[in-house]
Design a protein around this motif. Structure first.
Motif, short mmCIF file in Angstrom:
data_model
loop_
_atom_site.label_atom_id
_atom_site.label_comp_id
_atom_site.label_asym_id
_atom_site.label_seq_id
_atom_site.Cartn_x
_atom_site.Cartn_y
_atom_site.Cartn_z
N ALA A 202 0.76 -1.14 -0.02
CA ALA A 202 -0.06 -0.04 -0.16
C ALA A 202 0.96 1.31 0.07
O ALA A 202 1.96 1.31 0.44
N ASN A 203 0.33 2.30 -0.49
CA ASN A 203 0.95 3.53 -0.39
C ASN A 203 0.55 4.58 0.46
O ASN A 203 0.57 5.62 0.53
N LEU A 204 -0.21 4.07 1.69
CA LEU A 204 -0.78 4.83 2.69
C LEU A 204 -0.51 4.17 4.01
O LEU A 204 -0.71 2.94 4.24
N TYR A 205 0.10 5.04 5.15
CA TYR A 205 -0.14 4.40 6.54
C TYR A 205 -0.96 5.45 7.46
O TYR A 205 -0.67 6.76 7.14
N MET A 206 -1.58 4.94 8.11
CA MET A 206 -2.75 5.50 8.93
C MET A 206 -2.53 5.21 10.27
O MET A 206 -2.25 4.46 10.76
N THR A 207 -2.64 6.41 11.14
CA THR A 207 -2.65 6.40 12.43
C THR A 207 -3.90 7.38 12.94
O THR A 207 -4.22 8.09 12.35
N TYR A 208 -4.37 6.88 14.09
CA TYR A 208 -5.45 7.48 14.58
C TYR A 208 -5.72 7.47 16.13
O TYR A 208 -4.86 6.41 16.71
N ALA A 209 -6.37 8.18 16.91
CA ALA A 209 -6.88 8.38 18.20
C ALA A 209 -8.13 8.55 18.25
O ALA A 209 -8.50 9.64 17.62
N VAL A 210 -8.94 8.01 19.19
CA VAL A 210 -10.19 8.20 19.50
C VAL A 210 -10.26 8.74 21.07
O VAL A 210 -9.94 8.02 21.83
N LYS A 211 -10.89 9.71 21.20
CA LYS A 211 -11.27 10.15 22.75
C LYS A 211 -12.67 10.55 23.08
O LYS A 211 -13.42 10.73 21.87
N ILE A 212 -13.13 10.36 24.25
CA ILE A 212 -14.66 10.27 24.46
C ILE A 212 -14.82 11.18 25.53
O ILE A 212 -13.90 11.44 26.49
N SER A 213 -16.02 11.96 25.85
CA SER A 213 -16.43 12.83 26.88
C SER A 213 -17.81 12.73 27.07
O SER A 213 -18.69 12.48 25.84
N PHE A 214 -18.17 12.93 28.27
CA PHE A 214 -19.75 12.93 28.45
C PHE A 214 -20.13 13.76 29.28
O PHE A 214 -19.60 14.12 30.71
N HIS B 44 -0.55 9.15 6.02
CA HIS B 44 1.10 9.50 5.53
C HIS B 44 0.68 8.63 3.93
O HIS B 44 0.76 7.57 3.95
N TYR B 45 0.96 9.59 2.91
CA TYR B 45 1.17 8.94 1.53
C TYR B 45 2.62 8.83 1.26
O TYR B 45 3.22 9.75 1.22
N VAL B 46 2.79 7.30 0.89
CA VAL B 46 4.25 7.46 0.51
C VAL B 46 4.36 6.60 -0.68
O VAL B 46 3.46 6.10 -1.75
N ARG C 153 10.26 6.94 6.52
CA ARG C 153 9.81 6.84 5.22
C ARG C 153 10.09 8.06 4.57
O ARG C 153 10.27 9.25 5.06
N HIS C 154 9.98 8.05 3.12
CA HIS C 154 9.85 9.06 2.06
C HIS C 154 8.68 9.62 2.03
O HIS C 154 8.29 9.51 0.80
N ILE C 155 7.95 10.32 3.02
CA ILE C 155 6.73 10.62 2.95
C ILE C 155 6.60 11.78 2.01
O ILE C 155 7.56 12.51 2.32
#
Length: 390
Positions: free
Chosen positions: A123-135, A220-222, A235-237
């Protein structure tokens, strides 16, 4: 006992015997559901908003209606409903799950699937994510955080950001790694939420509840020639896209006429506060609808909208007339005794449907020059470490 009907605000609905002069009053909404509709049917209408949220847009689902009309059940924020959200083999229990637990599951399944695809070396894509929650609970115009069980609003304040958006300063946001984290947090918050018995509802919510998911993503597209199993900084991003989106799930306390609830003491005080907040919300909706029906886009900012009349409308400023795609679920009762409340709810929702928000993607692109500078910095730091430690 028949379950309440739910209207989304095109389909037409009519209320027989609505007035002495007219046999019918017609309303237009995007979707209309009868008492045989399933929780899955309602959830399907929220999926376009969830897809927007996953692509960097803000979204809101807001349930409105009289007490006992099924708002909390529909949203899935009832204590009994959220307690059933953890993995279960009982299909009848799963069928009762509301919008929040279903949305949480869909969001994490999609994020994990995208992450697995990005881990493919081809693939030419590397993905990172974070989820937070509040109530957050709004009770008698006081802000109550539902993460720790605290019953005060010390340090919690509604603030205006530099870009004109609204945030709640001091409200704790918890990191969520899985859908189970969301469901446990939801269950804890709803257990602490204030409910009381009234003539109209044995378990009437006495506060407004707002559960918010915050999603931070980096893509990140590489070049295809680079092995994407390496860390992003090695990487060579050539391009990085960062997005920060939020999703409000709003379960409003029930609109009700005090004389029908026979409320006294604390219940009466709560009812007055609830109706005051909903009245302020109605005025904001009417002002926004009038603005969008009459004024061109370039004149919108010149029209005064009374967001500051209540904390509820301030918190929901982005959802009502800002950068958010918003869906209102209007819950009504089929009972003839509730005709006045049903008509009021339908008029409220029909007015809200006239609002036209200008929704923008919350994404920032870091192009090649910035990434090259990052790579240069990383290489210099590596070189310094080699020189220092041999």
């Amino acid at each position: 006992m028949p379950t309440p009907d739910t209207f989304f605000g095109g389909s037409a609905s009519a209320i027989p015997g609505a007035t002495a002069r007219k046999e019918y009053q017609a309303f237009t909404f995007d979707h209309v559901y009868n008492d045989d509709a399933s929780q899955e049917d309602l959830f399907e209408c929220t999926q376009p908003l969830i897809e927007k949220f996953l692509n960097g847009f803000n979204a809101t689902v807001l349930a409105y209606g009289q007490t006992g009309s099924g708002k909390t059940f529909t949203m899935g924020s009832a204590e009994t409903s959220s307690a059933m959200t953890l993995p279960s083999t009982d299909s009848s229990l799963r069928a009762k799950l509301g919008i929040i637990p279903r949305a949480g599951r869909y969001i994490f399944e999609t994020l994990n699937r995208n992450r697995r695809l990005s881990d493919d070396p081809t693939a030419n894509l590397y993905m990172t994510y974070a989820v937070k929650i509040s109530f957050l609970e709004l009770y008698n115009e006081d802000l109550k955080p539902k993460s720790t069980g605290a019953h005060g609003e010390k340090g919690i304040m509604i603030r205006d950001a530099k870009d004109g958006s609204i945030y709640v300063a001091g409200l704790e946001e918890k990191a969520c790694a899985t859908v189970d984290d969301v469901l446990k947090y939801l269950n804890k918050g709803t257990t602490l939420r204030r409910t009381s018995s009234t003539v109209m509802n044995e378990q009437s919510s006495r506060s407004h509840a707002i559960l918010t998911l915050h999603l931070y993503q980096q893509k990140h597209y590489v070049p295809l020639t680079v092995d994407v199993t390496h860390m992003p900084e090695a990487r060579h991003i050539v391009r990085t896209v960062t997005s920060l989106s939020k999703f409000h799930f709003v379960d409003l306390a029930g609109s009700e006429r005090l004389k029908r609830t026979n409320a006294t003491g604390d219940r009466q005080k709560e009812g007055i506060s609830i109706n005051g907040g909903l009245l302020a919300l109605g005025k904001v909706i009417s002002a926004l609808a009038d603005r969008d029906m009459a004024a061109p886009n370039h004149e919108k900012e010149d029209v005064h909208i009374p967001y500051r009349n209540s904390k509820l409308t301030r918190i929901l400023k982005d959802s009502l007339g800002g950068n958010s795609q918003t869906l209102m679920i209007a819950c009504v009762s089929p009972a003839h005794d509730d005709l006045f409340e049903t008509l009021s709810t339908l008029r409220y929702a029909a007015r809200a449907r006239q609002i036209k928000n200008n929704v923008k993607s919350n994404t920032i692109e870091d192009h090649a020059k910035v990434e090259k500078m990052k790579l240069i910095l990383i290489s210099v730091q590596d070189e310094l470490r080699r020189v220092k430690y041999g």
